[in-house]
Write a protein that holds these residues in place. Sequence first.
Motif, PDB file in Angstrom:
ATOM      1  N   THR A 181      -1.698   9.355   5.024  1.00 36.80           N
ATOM      2  CA  THR A 181      -2.936   9.898   4.454  1.00 36.80           C
ATOM      3  C   THR A 181      -3.306   9.187   3.164  1.00 36.80           C
ATOM      4  O   THR A 181      -4.456   8.800   2.950  1.00 36.80           O
ATOM      5  CB  THR A 181      -2.786  11.405   4.185  1.00 36.80           C
ATOM      6  OG1 THR A 181      -2.532  12.078   5.422  1.00 36.80           O
ATOM      7  CG2 THR A 181      -4.053  11.975   3.563  1.00 36.80           C
ATOM      8  N   GLY A 182      -2.318   9.004   2.286  1.00 39.44           N
ATOM      9  CA  GLY A 182      -2.573   8.322   1.020  1.00 39.44           C
ATOM     10  C   GLY A 182      -2.959   6.869   1.200  1.00 39.44           C
ATOM     11  O   GLY A 182      -3.776   6.335   0.442  1.00 39.44           O
ATOM     12  N   SER A 183      -2.394   6.221   2.205  1.00 45.30           N
ATOM     13  CA  SER A 183      -2.708   4.812   2.444  1.00 45.30           C
ATOM     14  C   SER A 183      -4.135   4.619   2.940  1.00 45.30           C
ATOM     15  O   SER A 183      -4.777   3.615   2.637  1.00 45.30           O
ATOM     16  CB  SER A 183      -1.732   4.226   3.473  1.00 45.30           C
ATOM     17  OG  SER A 183      -0.405   4.234   2.989  1.00 45.30           O
ATOM     18  N   ASN A 184      -4.619   5.594   3.694  1.00 51.80           N
ATOM     19  CA  ASN A 184      -5.937   5.460   4.322  1.00 51.80           C
ATOM     20  C   ASN A 184      -7.057   6.169   3.574  1.00 51.80           C
ATOM     21  O   ASN A 184      -8.197   6.153   4.035  1.00 51.80           O
ATOM     22  CB  ASN A 184      -5.879   6.006   5.753  1.00 51.80           C
ATOM     23  CG  ASN A 184      -4.940   5.197   6.639  1.00 51.80           C
ATOM     24  OD1 ASN A 184      -4.718   4.024   6.406  1.00 51.80           O
ATOM     25  ND2 ASN A 184      -4.380   5.839   7.659  1.00 51.80           N
ATOM     26  N   GLN A 185      -6.759   6.801   2.448  1.00 55.57           N
ATOM     27  CA  GLN A 185      -7.806   7.548   1.752  1.00 55.57           C
ATOM     28  C   GLN A 185      -8.911   6.604   1.264  1.00 55.57           C
ATOM     29  O   GLN A 185      -8.687   5.402   1.076  1.00 55.57           O
ATOM     30  CB  GLN A 185      -7.225   8.337   0.584  1.00 55.57           C
ATOM     31  CG  GLN A 185      -6.782   7.513  -0.601  1.00 55.57           C
ATOM     32  CD  GLN A 185      -6.184   8.393  -1.696  1.00 55.57           C
ATOM     33  OE1 GLN A 185      -5.356   9.251  -1.453  1.00 55.57           O
ATOM     34  NE2 GLN A 185      -6.610   8.151  -2.921  1.00 55.57           N
ATOM     35  N   ARG A 240      -8.978   2.831  -3.449  1.00 58.13           N
ATOM     36  CA  ARG A 240      -8.349   1.869  -2.552  1.00 58.13           C
ATOM     37  C   ARG A 240      -9.283   0.675  -2.305  1.00 58.13           C
ATOM     38  O   ARG A 240     -10.470   0.843  -2.050  1.00 58.13           O
ATOM     39  CB  ARG A 240      -8.014   2.501  -1.186  1.00 58.13           C
ATOM     40  CG  ARG A 240      -7.139   3.737  -1.256  1.00 58.13           C
ATOM     41  CD  ARG A 240      -5.720   3.414  -1.655  1.00 58.13           C
ATOM     42  NE  ARG A 240      -4.867   4.588  -1.617  1.00 58.13           N
ATOM     43  CZ  ARG A 240      -4.626   5.369  -2.675  1.00 58.13           C
ATOM     44  NH1 ARG A 240      -5.192   5.083  -3.847  1.00 58.13           N
ATOM     45  NH2 ARG A 240      -3.818   6.407  -2.566  1.00 58.13           N
ATOM     46  N   ASP A 241      -8.729  -0.515  -2.368  1.00 58.05           N
ATOM     47  CA  ASP A 241      -9.482  -1.713  -2.045  1.00 58.05           C
ATOM     48  C   ASP A 241      -8.485  -2.806  -1.635  1.00 58.05           C
ATOM     49  O   ASP A 241      -7.647  -3.192  -2.447  1.00 58.05           O
ATOM     50  CB  ASP A 241     -10.308  -2.176  -3.248  1.00 58.05           C
ATOM     51  CG  ASP A 241     -11.254  -3.315  -2.891  1.00 58.05           C
ATOM     52  OD1 ASP A 241     -11.458  -3.575  -1.688  1.00 58.05           O
ATOM     53  OD2 ASP A 241     -11.762  -3.964  -3.825  1.00 58.05           O
ATOM     54  N   ARG A 252       0.837  -1.198   0.000  1.00 56.00           N
ATOM     55  CA  ARG A 252       0.000   0.000   0.000  1.00 56.00           C
ATOM     56  C   ARG A 252       0.876   1.254   0.000  1.00 56.00           C
ATOM     57  O   ARG A 252       0.615   2.197  -0.760  1.00 56.00           O
ATOM     58  CB  ARG A 252      -0.936  -0.028   1.206  1.00 56.00           C
ATOM     59  CG  ARG A 252      -1.820   1.217   1.409  1.00 56.00           C
ATOM     60  CD  ARG A 252      -2.745   1.483   0.216  1.00 56.00           C
ATOM     61  NE  ARG A 252      -3.639   0.402  -0.085  1.00 56.00           N
ATOM     62  CZ  ARG A 252      -4.851   0.233   0.439  1.00 56.00           C
ATOM     63  NH1 ARG A 252      -5.306   1.091   1.339  1.00 56.00           N
ATOM     64  NH2 ARG A 252      -5.618  -0.779   0.059  1.00 56.00           N
ATOM     65  N   CYS A 253       1.906   1.275   0.831  1.00 54.34           N
ATOM     66  CA  CYS A 253       2.782   2.446   0.903  1.00 54.34           C
ATOM     67  C   CYS A 253       3.527   2.660  -0.413  1.00 54.34           C
ATOM     68  O   CYS A 253       3.659   3.793  -0.890  1.00 54.34           O
ATOM     69  CB  CYS A 253       3.787   2.294   2.047  1.00 54.34           C
ATOM     70  SG  CYS A 253       3.052   2.385   3.698  1.00 54.34           S
ATOM     71  N   LEU A 254       4.006   1.574  -1.011  1.00 52.57           N
ATOM     72  CA  LEU A 254       4.701   1.700  -2.298  1.00 52.57           C
ATOM     73  C   LEU A 254       3.751   2.192  -3.381  1.00 52.57           C
ATOM     74  O   LEU A 254       4.102   3.065  -4.186  1.00 52.57           O
ATOM     75  CB  LEU A 254       5.311   0.355  -2.694  1.00 52.57           C
ATOM     76  CG  LEU A 254       6.048   0.320  -4.039  1.00 52.57           C
ATOM     77  CD1 LEU A 254       7.187   1.336  -4.064  1.00 52.57           C
ATOM     78  CD2 LEU A 254       6.563  -1.082  -4.332  1.00 52.57           C
ATOM     79  N   GLU A 313      -1.918   0.168  -9.736  1.00 57.05           N
ATOM     80  CA  GLU A 313      -3.353  -0.091  -9.593  1.00 57.05           C
ATOM     81  C   GLU A 313      -3.615  -1.461  -8.976  1.00 57.05           C
ATOM     82  O   GLU A 313      -4.522  -1.627  -8.156  1.00 57.05           O
ATOM     83  CB  GLU A 313      -4.049   0.014 -10.952  1.00 57.05           C
ATOM     84  CG  GLU A 313      -4.271   1.436 -11.427  1.00 57.05           C
ATOM     85  CD  GLU A 313      -5.098   2.260 -10.454  1.00 57.05           C
ATOM     86  OE1 GLU A 313      -5.983   1.693  -9.778  1.00 57.05           O
ATOM     87  OE2 GLU A 313      -4.857   3.472 -10.357  1.00 57.05           O
ATOM     88  N   LEU A 314      -2.821  -2.451  -9.357  1.00 59.65           N
ATOM     89  CA  LEU A 314      -3.006  -3.782  -8.786  1.00 59.65           C
ATOM     90  C   LEU A 314      -2.656  -3.793  -7.298  1.00 59.65           C
ATOM     91  O   LEU A 314      -3.301  -4.498  -6.512  1.00 59.65           O
ATOM     92  CB  LEU A 314      -2.142  -4.799  -9.540  1.00 59.65           C
ATOM     93  CG  LEU A 314      -2.603  -5.116 -10.966  1.00 59.65           C
ATOM     94  CD1 LEU A 314      -1.573  -5.976 -11.685  1.00 59.65           C
ATOM     95  CD2 LEU A 314      -3.964  -5.799 -10.969  1.00 59.65           C
ATOM     96  N   MET A 315      -1.657  -3.010  -6.900  1.00 60.62           N
ATOM     97  CA  MET A 315      -1.308  -2.944  -5.477  1.00 60.62           C
ATOM     98  C   MET A 315      -2.351  -2.179  -4.678  1.00 60.62           C
ATOM     99  O   MET A 315      -2.627  -2.512  -3.520  1.00 60.62           O
ATOM    100  CB  MET A 315       0.065  -2.278  -5.308  1.00 60.62           C
ATOM    101  CG  MET A 315       1.232  -3.155  -5.712  1.00 60.62           C
ATOM    102  SD  MET A 315       2.836  -2.460  -5.229  1.00 60.62           S
ATOM    103  CE  MET A 315       2.932  -1.016  -6.296  1.00 60.62           C
ATOM    104  N   LEU A 316      -2.928  -1.146  -5.282  1.00 58.74           N
ATOM    105  CA  LEU A 316      -3.877  -0.309  -4.547  1.00 58.74           C
ATOM    106  C   LEU A 316      -5.298  -0.868  -4.531  1.00 58.74           C
ATOM    107  O   LEU A 316      -6.073  -0.551  -3.633  1.00 58.74           O
ATOM    108  CB  LEU A 316      -3.911   1.101  -5.151  1.00 58.74           C
ATOM    109  CG  LEU A 316      -2.644   1.941  -4.986  1.00 58.74           C
ATOM    110  CD1 LEU A 316      -2.809   3.292  -5.679  1.00 58.74           C
ATOM    111  CD2 LEU A 316      -2.308   2.150  -3.511  1.00 58.74           C
ATOM    112  N   ARG A 317      -5.642  -1.694  -5.543  1.00 58.82           N
ATOM    113  CA  ARG A 317      -7.035  -2.152  -5.642  1.00 58.82           C
ATOM    114  C   ARG A 317      -7.214  -3.655  -5.787  1.00 58.82           C
ATOM    115  O   ARG A 317      -8.337  -4.134  -5.878  1.00 58.82           O
ATOM    116  CB  ARG A 317      -7.714  -1.486  -6.834  1.00 58.82           C
ATOM    117  CG  ARG A 317      -7.694   0.016  -6.800  1.00 58.82           C
ATOM    118  CD  ARG A 317      -8.872   0.544  -7.566  1.00 58.82           C
ATOM    119  NE  ARG A 317      -8.589   1.820  -8.185  1.00 58.82           N
ATOM    120  CZ  ARG A 317      -9.513   2.659  -8.583  1.00 58.82           C
ATOM    121  NH1 ARG A 317     -10.770   2.354  -8.440  1.00 58.82           N
ATOM    122  NH2 ARG A 317      -9.198   3.807  -9.148  1.00 58.82           N
TER     123      ARG A 317
END
Length: 239
Positions: free
Chosen positions: A47-51, A55-56, A22-24, A111-115
């Motif tokens: 902040t970006g990690s928890n927005q 995010r999924d 998530r951080c990366l 996108e794959l890491m974030l969702r």
Amino acid sequence: MSDESAPGSEPLAKPVSATARRCLGVLIEKAKTTPDSYPLSLAGIVTGSNQKSNRDPQMNVSEDDALLALDELREVGAVREIQGSGRVTKYRHAAYEWFDCDSPGAALMTELMLRGPQTVGELRTRASRMHPFVDLSATQAEVDSLVSQGLVFAVTPPGRGQTFAHTLYTPSERQHLAAKVEKQTGSTASPPASTPAAAPSPAPASAANESRIDKIQQRLEDVSTRLEALEQKLADWEK
């Protein structure tokens, strides 16, 4: 060296924890979508990690969680710590070297890491805020390249709606994902092949619907990106 530097000779990417991914992902995303706020401080990464947008699953990452994740990423060579203005420690990614890929590939990996797992169509729409993909064929070619590098794998069998995921999951997460997919595909197995005469008829309407959905998704992504920029600025001001 610029963040858009040429790929390295050997990929270094390996499985890391969910918080580290998530951080990366946040670091790569913000470098592309809000460059004025990049590199990021610890507060910006949290902040970006928890927005809530893009995010999924949703996460509740604390500063301690983020520091541990950043230590993990530094150890594998995916993140670098730098001294920002006002002696504030900031962080920048080394994703191009770590993944051994260029900007389009990094956008898809982000996108794959974030969702999580997604179809090629979803990846094209969502990653376009970081890199423009002209069409599905171009996106598919980039996904295929990532597959050949061992960075992405197909979660579901070939065919309409095929889903792809990154290979940065830990072994236990891969087992959980495999079990989840097996359960889903077991309850919604692929239907038998249609007769040759019946198959072509719904294609035009389906293509038109997909085009409309893509446009709607792109508008939503644009709004989400603007909200992210505002959230980042507020975090910086508060800090």
